[in-house]
Design a protein around this motif. Sequence first.
Motif, PDB file in Angstrom:
ATOM      1  N   ASN A 162     -16.221   7.763 -10.557  1.00  0.00           N
ATOM      2  CA  ASN A 162     -17.444   7.031 -10.804  1.00  0.00           C
ATOM      3  C   ASN A 162     -18.261   6.897  -9.519  1.00  0.00           C
ATOM      4  O   ASN A 162     -19.476   6.953  -9.523  1.00  0.00           O
ATOM      5  N   GLN A 163     -17.557   6.713  -8.441  1.00  0.00           N
ATOM      6  CA  GLN A 163     -18.207   6.462  -7.159  1.00  0.00           C
ATOM      7  C   GLN A 163     -18.142   7.655  -6.228  1.00  0.00           C
ATOM      8  O   GLN A 163     -18.955   7.798  -5.333  1.00  0.00           O
ATOM      9  N   TYR A 164     -17.147   8.485  -6.445  1.00  0.00           N
ATOM     10  CA  TYR A 164     -16.930   9.581  -5.506  1.00  0.00           C
ATOM     11  C   TYR A 164     -16.861  10.891  -6.253  1.00  0.00           C
ATOM     12  O   TYR A 164     -16.678  10.937  -7.449  1.00  0.00           O
ATOM     13  N   ARG A 169     -18.962  10.099  -1.341  1.00  0.00           N
ATOM     14  CA  ARG A 169     -19.660   9.136  -2.173  1.00  0.00           C
ATOM     15  C   ARG A 169     -20.748   9.805  -2.997  1.00  0.00           C
ATOM     16  O   ARG A 169     -21.458  10.670  -2.521  1.00  0.00           O
ATOM     17  N   THR A 176     -24.125   8.579 -10.859  1.00  0.00           N
ATOM     18  CA  THR A 176     -23.063   9.025 -11.742  1.00  0.00           C
ATOM     19  C   THR A 176     -23.691   9.456 -13.052  1.00  0.00           C
ATOM     20  O   THR A 176     -24.378   8.657 -13.680  1.00  0.00           O
TER      21      THR A 176
END
Lengths: 354, 314
Positions: A343-345, A8, A12
């Motif tokens: 975007n998240q990871y 995670r 970003t």
Amino acid sequence: MIALRLERRDYTPVWLNLMLPFLAILAALVLCSGLIVMAGANVFSAYTELFLSALSSRFNLVETLVKATPLIFTGLAVTVAFRAKFWNIGAEGQLLAGAMAAAFIGARQIMPAWGLVPGMIIAGGLAGAFWAAIPAFLKTRFKVDDVVTTLLLNFIIFYGMMALLDGPWKDPLSGYPDSPDIRMEAEFPILLKATRLHLGVLLAALATPLVWVLMRHTTLGFAINAVGENAKAAHYAGLNITGVMMAAALFSGALAGLAGVGEVAGLHFQVMAGLSPGYGYTGIVIAMLARLNPLGVIPAAVFFAMIITGAEAMSRATGVPVFLADVIQGTALITMLIALLFNQYRLRWTQRSA
Amino acid sequence: MNEIFNQIFQIGFFTAVIRIATPLTFGTLGELFAERAGILNLGIEGIMMLAAMTGFSTAFFSGSLWVGVLAAVVTGMLAGLLMGVLTVSLGLSQHVSGIGITLLGSGLSFFFYRLIFGQPSSIPKINAFATVPLPFLSSLPVIGPIVFNQFALVYLAMAVVPASAFILYHTPWGLNLRTVGENPYAADAAGVSVHLTRYQALLISGALMGLAGAFLSMAQYNAYTFGVISGRGWVCIALIVFGQWSPWKSTAGALLFAFIDALQLRLQASSLIDLPYQIFLMMPFLLTIVGMAMVSRNARAPAALLKPFRKEER
């Protein structure tokens, strides 16, 4: 052992956010180049034809914008619906509903000439909204899965349209299953002489910022986003989920309906079997590439319009089947979905003791 | 009224019902395995389309129908694997992944069909599967010609239904699969690999969808056309809701749908009712929605459907 794992992200970077759709498209094009090789063509010249033919002349440039118009509307339609997590896979059918309503009014002497264009726009929007209201009603009232109903309704309205075109709407002059032409006064005005650049193109360009404002700066837009993000929380916050869902569906359907109005009033002047070569489904790809942001819909729609326009030229010049355009659409949807993950990871190489 | 009855409900009508139900049964059971493991496989329409194409093309060039069927099954499994990478390993939206696979599958099937066959003036055809009357059974009165004088793939479908029910409800693996679809964390705690089970389910799912596609282009018809699936995959998803995620009830749903479809085909041909044929084509879809509206309120989908499983992020 070295393994890849997802971790995670804490934040970003902005540049990454903006790059994602481009990376997704690039990845899709790289993947699809394998198909061009299989077709025995040169990848570079095939892609040159695919993209540059759309920009090669003033005529083609205008054609690309004309083709982008229904895609902008269906892209916006899907954006609004998906924001509320109303899984509207039915923009295709809602487009046809709008087109049929426009053709019905446009071809008949039931309205004064001055009222035709606004009348067609309103009727087409209402028809699209109505066709989207059915699955929304079934979902909110009877918990019927919206994916399945919106999809099945695409088939239902298509068969319904063909029944009309084969029967009462059949053009008596041509004998083909086409509806009679709409009245001259019902045709959208042409914005650029000696081209097909019609009023619908302008409407699509204007609708986009309007939808953005509505989604971003109004109570309704806020409610739609809230319901989509967390329906339970939205409910506890006092929002009427059923009402918001229905509003999103009506809004989405109306936008898709306008796509149909533009095709009838600005381009074909009648309804026929091949009216929409899957514009509703392409709208899903566009909405996802735009990351469900209305402002992103225009560049995404123009991009796919280029591909659709260029596919014919590419096929003629290199022998690669035109359906490469369809494969690129499907691939781009998948690569975009994967890109959104970043975007998240982030990917991390990790050492693991075996 | 009696006359209409006699005109429609003949042996041939019920033979057609079984035949129409077959690809729906394959597709529905395929979807069922995926959904019971917690994955909504919206790729079904595109997978059936692609498998119909690869199966047909392989049979066309190899001259062997069964090699074609094998190609269709492998196609379906590969698509199932892709679905697994997207929704299981990466945990992406099952809705969008499935739609992506459908768009990709139909695009690829158009692309390769055109690449392989070009645009010939008459469409390429194969010698499709012939019916195989089962010895003794096919000579039973009424039921013989209806059930036991069918394509081999129909018999396969008849075997797959009880086999699926048995696997899902009477084997340890089936129990694991259902647990993974209901409560993946419990399954994980019990030492079941959620990801592996979901991959296995998606491979079975793809294989069965491949059989559905193969049946359409190689048994029901003897050619591949762009409209060969025309919504049948979506109908399968509806049939599962209608059948409350049970293999038996979903198959009953497939038979009911096939009955309606066969009926509309007969009515179309009979000129008993004077309506454009498209209205008849529309009927099964319309009734599917009505059926879903009737049962959906009490329908209970697998609890973990649509939810990705990430062990470290409970």
